[in-house]
Write an enzyme that holds these catalytic residues in place. Structure first.
Site, PDB file in Angstrom:
ATOM      1  N   ASP A 291     -25.394   4.322   0.558  1.00  0.00           N
ATOM      2  CA  ASP A 291     -25.200   5.632   1.178  1.00  0.00           C
ATOM      3  C   ASP A 291     -26.156   5.750   2.360  1.00  0.00           C
ATOM      4  O   ASP A 291     -27.379   5.697   2.178  1.00  0.00           O
ATOM      5  CB  ASP A 291     -25.466   6.734   0.151  1.00  0.00           C
TER       6      ASP A 291
ATOM      7  N   ASP B 191     -19.891   6.731   5.826  1.00  0.00           N
ATOM      8  CA  ASP B 191     -21.306   6.470   5.554  1.00  0.00           C
ATOM      9  C   ASP B 191     -21.614   6.010   4.133  1.00  0.00           C
ATOM     10  O   ASP B 191     -22.777   5.924   3.766  1.00  0.00           O
ATOM     11  CB  ASP B 191     -22.138   7.714   5.879  1.00  0.00           C
ATOM     12  N   GLU B 192     -20.598   5.709   3.330  1.00  0.00           N
ATOM     13  CA  GLU B 192     -20.908   5.223   1.989  1.00  0.00           C
ATOM     14  C   GLU B 192     -19.793   4.332   1.458  1.00  0.00           C
ATOM     15  O   GLU B 192     -18.635   4.441   1.861  1.00  0.00           O
ATOM     16  CB  GLU B 192     -21.162   6.382   1.022  1.00  0.00           C
TER      17      GLU B 192
END
Length: 358
Positions: A9, A103-104
């Site tokens: 993350d 983003d993850e």
């Protein structure tokens, strides 16, 4: 054989990219999205978060909490390019990469390209490579299933790593505050606390029948995760039938004007998913859940794939107006797009799941 799962993350991703690219924003309180007069922010820097500024917050409220807040216009194409750089790092270790958003992502490194036996070593290498190639930091969670890996990645943020081993899992889950459980939103957590459920141990003590009676289909999910049971595989080839985003409000909303403001970041979530994946749909749905838990769902379908942002926005606002009943406060709002045009797609596209904000 237990699987070895890593959840990566990125730390305050959009805001961190802006601070990286613009030195004058470093160590400043910034919010990506919105402005001082209106709008909703997408994310905030860690400096701003200290003042209580968070995702999906009205920019007016954010400015009130943090008077020195600087609003930055989002650059989604840049974020997508950086996200692709990061994904290339993941693929150096495994083909089993399941992106959740820009983003993850989850990675299954049980068997990996570098034949590294210890998943923690892989996570540390990935964090280091992300720092070297993008000058950004990431947090990592390592465990034997997706649920625990997701929780672990949030445990030592920012720029942290946390490992939940099989031996420590039971005690860790039993001591975990219910509001920290992935998949249990703020409103559900508050409801559980009113029932006397404050920790994982409290949740574990409830029988399956009671959980299903109180929480419906989610009851089985809660029953399993509190026992560390999550058999979901990391699936890089999952093809979506729809994409959506929803928010559960910390305080019920009563006016159409407030709902229109709240709808904006949800529409942006869905539209950005479509533009990032180049997968568009024909059907738009707006979901409204009232404080008495009744649900209104309104949909419109086109004979063509909707690729025009103005048309998409207008249809969303029309459906909101059609579905809203002014006599009851609203506790949840959602928007989704379906009947997706997935022709010529390889099934490995980026996806944004339903997200529950508060």
């Amino acid at each position: 054989m237990l699987r070895k799962i890593i959840h990566i993350d990125m730390d305050a991703f959009f805001a961190s990219v802006e601070q990286r690219d613009f030195p004058e924003l470093r160590r400043k309180c910034i919010a990506v999205g919105g402005n001082e007069e209106r709008g909703v922010i997408a994310t905030a820097s860690y400096e701003a978060r200290k003042y209580g500024v968070g995702s999906a917050m009205s920019s007016v409220v954010a400015k009130r909490k943090c008077p020195q807040l600087i609003f930055v216009k989002p650059r989604f194409q840049v974020y997508k390019e950086v996200s692709n750089q990061i994904r290339e790092i993941f693929l150096e270790y495994t083909d089993l990469v399941e992106p959740l958003s820009l983003d993850e992502a989850y990675l299954d490194v049980t068997v990996n390209h570098k034949n590294i036996e210890v998943a923690t070593e892989i996570a540390l290498e990935i964090k280091q490579k992300i720092k070297e190639r993008t000058n950004l930091t990431a947090s990592a969670g390592v465990s034997f299933n997706k649920f625990l890996a997701k929780i672990a990645s949030d445990y030592n943020k920012p720029d942290g790593i946390f490992v939940i081993t099989p031996k420590m899992a039971t005690e860790f889950i039993e001591n975990l505050p219910i509001k920290k459980f992935h998949g249990i939103g703020k409103v559900t957590a508050e409801r559980m606390q009113m029932m006397g459920i404050h920790t994982g141990l409290d949740l574990r003590n409830l029988e399956l029948e009671k959980l299903q009676r109180e929480f419906g289909k989610s009851g089985l999910y809660y029953y399993n995760i509190v026992r560390g049971l999550d058999n979901r595989e990391v699936n890089p080839t999952r093809i979506r039938k729809s994409s959506g985003s929803e928010t559960t409000f910390s305080k019920d909303i009563e006016t159409l004007e407030e709902l229109q403001v709240a709808l904006f970041p949800l529409m942006e979530d869905v539209w950005n998913w479509s533009t990032n994946t180049t997968i568009f749909g024909r059907t738009i749905t707006v979901k409204i859940k009232y404080n008495d838990f009744t649900v209104s769902t309104k949909s419109k379908s086109a004979s063509f794939v909707i690729k025009d942002k103005v048309l998409f926005d207008n249809l969303c606002y029309e459906l909101l107006t059609e579905g809203f009943t002014a006599t009851k406060p609203v506790r949840l709002l959602g928007v989704s797009i379906s009947n997706l045009d997935t022709k010529d797609k390889d099934g490995t596209q980026l996806e944004i799941p339903f997200r529950e904000y508060s």
